[in-house]
Design a protein around this motif. Sequence first.
Motif, PDB file in Angstrom:
ATOM      1  N   HIS A  42      -6.431   3.232   0.449  1.00  0.00           N
ATOM      2  CA  HIS A  42      -5.017   2.884   0.582  1.00  0.00           C
ATOM      3  C   HIS A  42      -4.824   1.445   1.041  1.00  0.00           C
ATOM      4  O   HIS A  42      -3.758   1.088   1.547  1.00  0.00           O
ATOM      5  CB  HIS A  42      -4.324   3.863   1.546  1.00  0.00           C
ATOM      6  CG  HIS A  42      -4.121   5.220   0.967  1.00  0.00           C
ATOM      7  ND1 HIS A  42      -5.120   6.171   0.927  1.00  0.00           N
ATOM      8  CD2 HIS A  42      -3.047   5.786   0.360  1.00  0.00           C
ATOM      9  CE1 HIS A  42      -4.657   7.272   0.342  1.00  0.00           C
ATOM     10  NE2 HIS A  42      -3.407   7.053  -0.006  1.00  0.00           N
ATOM     11  N   ARG A  43      -5.872   0.629   0.889  1.00  0.00           N
ATOM     12  CA  ARG A  43      -5.787  -0.820   1.128  1.00  0.00           C
ATOM     13  C   ARG A  43      -5.378  -1.129   2.566  1.00  0.00           C
ATOM     14  O   ARG A  43      -4.539  -1.992   2.825  1.00  0.00           O
ATOM     15  CB  ARG A  43      -4.813  -1.458   0.136  1.00  0.00           C
ATOM     16  CG  ARG A  43      -5.152  -1.175  -1.320  1.00  0.00           C
ATOM     17  CD  ARG A  43      -4.014  -1.537  -2.253  1.00  0.00           C
ATOM     18  NE  ARG A  43      -3.778  -2.978  -2.277  1.00  0.00           N
ATOM     19  CZ  ARG A  43      -4.423  -3.846  -3.039  1.00  0.00           C
ATOM     20  NH1 ARG A  43      -5.375  -3.416  -3.863  1.00  0.00           N
ATOM     21  NH2 ARG A  43      -4.141  -5.123  -3.001  1.00  0.00           N
ATOM     22  N   THR A  97       0.847  -1.183   0.000  1.00  0.00           N
ATOM     23  CA  THR A  97       0.000   0.000   0.000  1.00  0.00           C
ATOM     24  C   THR A  97       0.886   1.238   0.000  1.00  0.00           C
ATOM     25  O   THR A  97       2.082   1.149   0.320  1.00  0.00           O
ATOM     26  CB  THR A  97      -0.916   0.011   1.239  1.00  0.00           C
ATOM     27  OG1 THR A  97      -1.809   1.106   1.154  1.00  0.00           O
ATOM     28  CG2 THR A  97      -0.088   0.142   2.519  1.00  0.00           C
TER      29      THR A  97
END
Length: 426
Positions: A375-376, A335
């Motif tokens: 942003h995972r 990320t």
Amino acid sequence: MPGGMFRRAVAARAVRVAATGGPVLASGAGARVLRGRCGAGRSAADVARLLERLGGGFLKAGQLLGTRPDLVGDAAAAALGRLQDDVAPMPPSAAATVVRSALGTVPDGIAAALAAAPVAGGAIACVYRAEVDGRGVAVKVRRPGAAAAIAIDLAILRWLARTAAYLPPFRRVPLPGIVDELGVLLVRQADLRAEAAGLRRLRRALADLPGVVVPDTVPGLCGDGVITMDFVDGLDRSCAETLPPSVRREQTALLVRAVYRMLFVEGLAHLDLHQGNVYFRRDGSVALLDAGLVCALDERSRRAFTEFFAGMIRGDGDACAEVLVSTVRAEAGGTDLAGFRRRVRGLVVEAGGRAAGDFDLAGFCVRLFDLQRRHRLFADPRFVIPMTCLLTLEGAVRRNHPALDFQLEAAPYALEGLLRPAAAPD
């Protein structure tokens, strides 16, 4: 309840919810309430009656929505506010059975009180005023079947959360974890023996805040399904609307300070700050009457949230970003942590120094979760609990003291929380 019976009960409950709620939802009343567009018509009252009929977790959700007129509108908040302390009572014989089972016998003063109408009725329990040995007391009695109803509704909510987690807007938002965390609290709320202990802890935590009243429990008259506590006079849900604005503002600030002390110093998150549990009194004091939905944060969560809020007070977006990074889990595949930190910094700087009327906490939380999703990153559900506490408080602040500086009021308590020696691991 055996597994097979429980699954059948959940299925039957789901069918009942669909059959009972279908006509109201089809009319668009539910959507109008959630959009704050029901006006003064029947929509809000229809939804309130529906949630009262459904009971359990649905009634609880209605109570919480009733604390947010800024989100659902004044008409909906007023209609849903009735669910906070004016739900239809249980039969007197049922209340007496619960008390007898908990205490062995029903003292004469309590027996007389149970035969009369309760002074308040909520989703989990009814409250009766009684005289015991010349002492005025409030007797809180759990509704029969309340715990089972909550457990069944939570099973439905867990299924909905797992399903919603596959939808793009909710990916990486920890909906199942949040429901599980809240579920533990809701089930615990039906345990009045545990609530009596929580009430005593709350009373100790707020003992040095003048003007905050937490009733003491009565030894020997609390048990499984029953809490007996000192009766607090001067409780009137409409009182806040008739007090001078200056008094309401001071009481609101006092309530905010109490919540900050609970969160930052004591590690307690009160998730049920509706008007049936929090009263502004004519003498200027604030009464907190319920500890059923009070979550004890572990030391790591308490300190992380305190550090995050302290960063917001200072406008230090870098510090806030570091706290968040330490509490989230990154999705496999990597990320962009640098980008996440940069955007959190911008969000914190934008929110810094705003008064309650200008600072949209709900919107801030949504944007924060969206940043994590994009942003995972997976949020820690335990970090969401104290945010939920502040969301339940925000409605009262917006209504009574919109100029209050949320962040400035937090400063001394955040500092005290950071200086407090670390507690032993839970």
